[in-house]
Design a protein around this motif. Structure first.
Motif, short mmCIF file in Angstrom:
data_model
loop_
_atom_site.label_atom_id
_atom_site.label_comp_id
_atom_site.label_asym_id
_atom_site.label_seq_id
_atom_site.Cartn_x
_atom_site.Cartn_y
_atom_site.Cartn_z
N LEU A 104 0.86 -1.13 -0.08
CA LEU A 104 -0.04 0.04 -0.01
C LEU A 104 1.13 1.19 -0.16
N GLU A 105 1.90 1.22 0.59
CA GLU A 105 2.93 2.20 0.68
C GLU A 105 3.74 2.66 -0.67
N TYR A 107 2.46 2.50 -4.01
CA TYR A 107 1.69 3.18 -5.06
C TYR A 107 0.84 4.20 -4.24
N ASP A 108 0.30 5.06 -5.30
CA ASP A 108 -0.44 6.28 -4.86
C ASP A 108 -1.94 5.62 -5.27
N PHE A 109 -2.62 5.59 -4.22
CA PHE A 109 -4.27 4.93 -4.33
C PHE A 109 -4.85 6.15 -4.29
N SER A 110 -4.64 7.43 -4.45
CA SER A 110 -5.34 8.47 -4.24
C SER A 110 -6.69 8.54 -5.64
N ILE A 114 -10.88 0.75 -2.70
CA ILE A 114 -10.23 -0.07 -2.05
C ILE A 114 -11.22 -0.95 -1.36
N GLN A 133 -7.32 2.57 5.61
CA GLN A 133 -7.63 3.82 5.45
C GLN A 133 -6.85 4.87 6.11
N CYS A 136 -3.86 4.90 3.21
CA CYS A 136 -4.61 5.32 2.01
C CYS A 136 -5.56 6.42 2.04
N LYS A 138 -6.36 9.12 0.94
CA LYS A 138 -6.86 9.81 -0.30
C LYS A 138 -7.91 8.82 -1.20
N ALA A 139 -7.72 7.64 -0.58
CA ALA A 139 -8.53 6.66 -1.40
C ALA A 139 -9.59 6.59 -0.96
#
Length: 170
Positions: A104-105, A107-110, A114, A133, A136, A138-139
């Motif tokens: 999870l750290e 990649y950018d999941f903005s 998920i 949460q 991420c 911004k997801a």
């Protein structure tokens, strides 16, 4: 090694990413992928976990206590092309295993959704959803699905109901 996001599903299709120690989470992930399509990606560590259950959970606890980030053996290229990531894992010590922190750290999941799913011996989702949460922020992290380990290979009804609730069932 990388999985090319465009290899099978392409833009708009979901990514089903999972970490599995004993095969139970893999079984659930494969059922989900058959139901929704998209790409299936196994999160693998460079250093494998012990094959026996108790030693594996002891290593997992040591990693959690040390806030470790185990090195991953493979990466997903083109994560930007996925709008939905179905994220699977065993519930270890009340939350996601430390390889998921690494994943999870990385990649950018903005702006992505998920949808967590886990296998467990009775502890359900634990605090895994809130931990995802936090990792991420911004997801959009949707409602999770918890499958008891002994039902992993025969959970299709629960999986289908969960996917329908998420608007993903075919």
């Amino acid at each position: 090694m990388e999985l090319n996001a465009q290899s099978k599903g392409g833009k708009g299709s979901p990514l089903v990413a999972y970490f599995s120690w004993g095969g139970n989470t893999r079984a659930v992930a494969e059922q989900i992928q058959r139901a929704v399509g998209g790409d299936l990606f196994e999160i693998k560590t460079v250093k494998p976990y012990p094959a026996e259950y108790r030693p594996a959970t002891e290593v997992a606890k040591q990693e959690q206590d040390a806030d470790a980030r185990p090195e991953l053996a493979v990466r997903v290229s083109g994560v930007d092309s996925y709008g939905v990531v179905l994220l699977g894992y065993p519930n270890w010590w009340g939350t996601i295993p430390m390889p998921l922190y690494t994943f999870l750290e990385s990649y950018d999941f903005s702006g992505k959704t998920i949808l967590p799913f886990c296998t467990n011996g009775g502890s359900g989702l634990g605090r895994s959803v809130s931990d995802i949460q936090k990792l991420c922020p911004k997801a959009t992290v949707g409602e999770g699905l918890a499958i008891r380990t002994e039902h992993a290979k025969s959970a299709s009804n629960d999986i289908t109901a969960w996917l329908r609730k998420q608007g993903l069932a075919k």
